[in-house]
Design a protein around this motif. Structure first.
Motif, PDB file in Angstrom:
ATOM      1  N   PRO A  78       0.809  -1.229   0.000  1.00 46.68           N
ATOM      2  CA  PRO A  78       0.000   0.000   0.000  1.00 46.68           C
ATOM      3  C   PRO A  78       0.839   1.274   0.000  1.00 46.68           C
ATOM      4  N   GLN A  79       2.125   1.174   0.388  1.00 48.31           N
ATOM      5  CA  GLN A  79       2.987   2.359   0.409  1.00 48.31           C
ATOM      6  C   GLN A  79       3.403   2.791  -0.993  1.00 48.31           C
ATOM      7  N   LEU A  80       3.100   1.990  -2.011  1.00 48.09           N
ATOM      8  CA  LEU A  80       3.459   2.371  -3.379  1.00 48.09           C
ATOM      9  C   LEU A  80       2.803   3.682  -3.799  1.00 48.09           C
ATOM     10  N   PHE A  81       1.613   3.937  -3.280  1.00 49.67           N
ATOM     11  CA  PHE A  81       0.865   5.120  -3.682  1.00 49.67           C
ATOM     12  C   PHE A  81       0.792   6.149  -2.559  1.00 49.67           C
ATOM     13  N   SER A  82       1.840   6.235  -1.764  1.00 52.15           N
ATOM     14  CA  SER A  82       1.879   7.253  -0.721  1.00 52.15           C
ATOM     15  C   SER A  82       2.162   8.612  -1.353  1.00 52.15           C
ATOM     16  N   LYS A  83       1.877   9.651  -0.607  1.00 55.44           N
ATOM     17  CA  LYS A  83       2.054  11.014  -1.125  1.00 55.44           C
ATOM     18  C   LYS A  83       3.510  11.283  -1.480  1.00 55.44           C
ATOM     19  N   GLU A  84       4.436  10.808  -0.675  1.00 55.91           N
ATOM     20  CA  GLU A  84       5.859  11.052  -0.926  1.00 55.91           C
ATOM     21  C   GLU A  84       6.322  10.363  -2.205  1.00 55.91           C
ATOM     22  N   ASN A  85       5.923   9.098  -2.366  1.00 59.72           N
ATOM     23  CA  ASN A  85       6.340   8.362  -3.562  1.00 59.72           C
ATOM     24  C   ASN A  85       5.739   8.956  -4.832  1.00 59.72           C
ATOM     25  N   LEU A  86       4.473   9.363  -4.749  1.00 56.17           N
ATOM     26  CA  LEU A  86       3.846   9.947  -5.933  1.00 56.17           C
ATOM     27  C   LEU A  86       4.466  11.288  -6.290  1.00 56.17           C
ATOM     28  N   SER A  87       4.804  12.088  -5.294  1.00 59.47           N
ATOM     29  CA  SER A  87       5.398  13.390  -5.599  1.00 59.47           C
ATOM     30  C   SER A  87       6.784  13.217  -6.210  1.00 59.47           C
ATOM     31  N   LYS A  88       7.553  12.235  -5.744  1.00 54.90           N
ATOM     32  CA  LYS A  88       8.861  11.960  -6.344  1.00 54.90           C
ATOM     33  C   LYS A  88       8.700  11.493  -7.792  1.00 54.90           C
ATOM     34  N   SER A  89       7.714  10.641  -8.025  1.00 56.21           N
ATOM     35  CA  SER A  89       7.492  10.115  -9.370  1.00 56.21           C
ATOM     36  C   SER A  89       7.067  11.222 -10.333  1.00 56.21           C
ATOM     37  N   PHE A  90       6.177  12.106  -9.878  1.00 57.15           N
ATOM     38  CA  PHE A  90       5.734  13.196 -10.746  1.00 57.15           C
ATOM     39  C   PHE A  90       6.857  14.187 -11.008  1.00 57.15           C
ATOM     40  N   ALA A  91       7.707  14.403 -10.024  1.00 61.06           N
ATOM     41  CA  ALA A  91       8.844  15.301 -10.231  1.00 61.06           C
ATOM     42  C   ALA A  91       9.807  14.722 -11.264  1.00 61.06           C
ATOM     43  N   SER A  92      10.077  13.429 -11.160  1.00 61.42           N
ATOM     44  CA  SER A  92      10.961  12.772 -12.127  1.00 61.42           C
ATOM     45  C   SER A  92      10.357  12.805 -13.526  1.00 61.42           C
ATOM     46  N   ALA A  93       9.055  12.537 -13.622  1.00 61.61           N
ATOM     47  CA  ALA A  93       8.389  12.551 -14.923  1.00 61.61           C
ATOM     48  C   ALA A  93       8.385  13.957 -15.511  1.00 61.61           C
ATOM     49  N   GLY A  94       8.238  14.977 -14.674  1.00 59.00           N
ATOM     50  CA  GLY A  94       8.265  16.357 -15.151  1.00 59.00           C
ATOM     51  C   GLY A  94       9.617  16.747 -15.715  1.00 59.00           C
ATOM     52  N   VAL A  95      10.679  16.348 -15.017  1.00 59.58           N
ATOM     53  CA  VAL A  95      12.030  16.649 -15.505  1.00 59.58           C
ATOM     54  C   VAL A  95      12.285  15.932 -16.831  1.00 59.58           C
ATOM     55  N   LEU A  96      11.898  14.663 -16.905  1.00 55.30           N
ATOM     56  CA  LEU A  96      12.088  13.919 -18.149  1.00 55.30           C
ATOM     57  C   LEU A  96      11.272  14.520 -19.291  1.00 55.30           C
TER      58      LEU A  96
END
Length: 65
Positions: free
Chosen positions: A28-46
């Motif tokens: 369930p921690q896969l969709f935590s706020k911290e993990n999602l914000s890191k993923s969106f930041a990485s996707a934004g940079v890419l």
């Protein structure tokens, strides 16, 4: 479309949905706020890098004429 193909696609889709559900239940921690914000930041940079790369290619094509 053939009925057998439609039935096969439906079974495959159900299997994929079931696997996603099992993964979400197990982690369930896969969709935590911290993990999602890191993923969106990485996707934004890419995405910005990709936009810049396409811009450079378009400029190279325009100057080649």
């Amino acid at each position: 479309m053939n009925t057998i193909i439609q039935l096969s696609l439906a079974v495959i889709c159900l299997f994929i949905i079931w696997r996603i559900y099992k993964t979400m239940k197990a982690n369930p921690q896969l969709f935590s706020k911290e993990n999602l914000s890191k993923s969106f930041a990485s996707a934004g940079v890419l995405a910005l890098i990709l936009i810049g790369f396409v811009f450079v290619l378009v400029m190279l094509l325009k100057t080649g004429k």
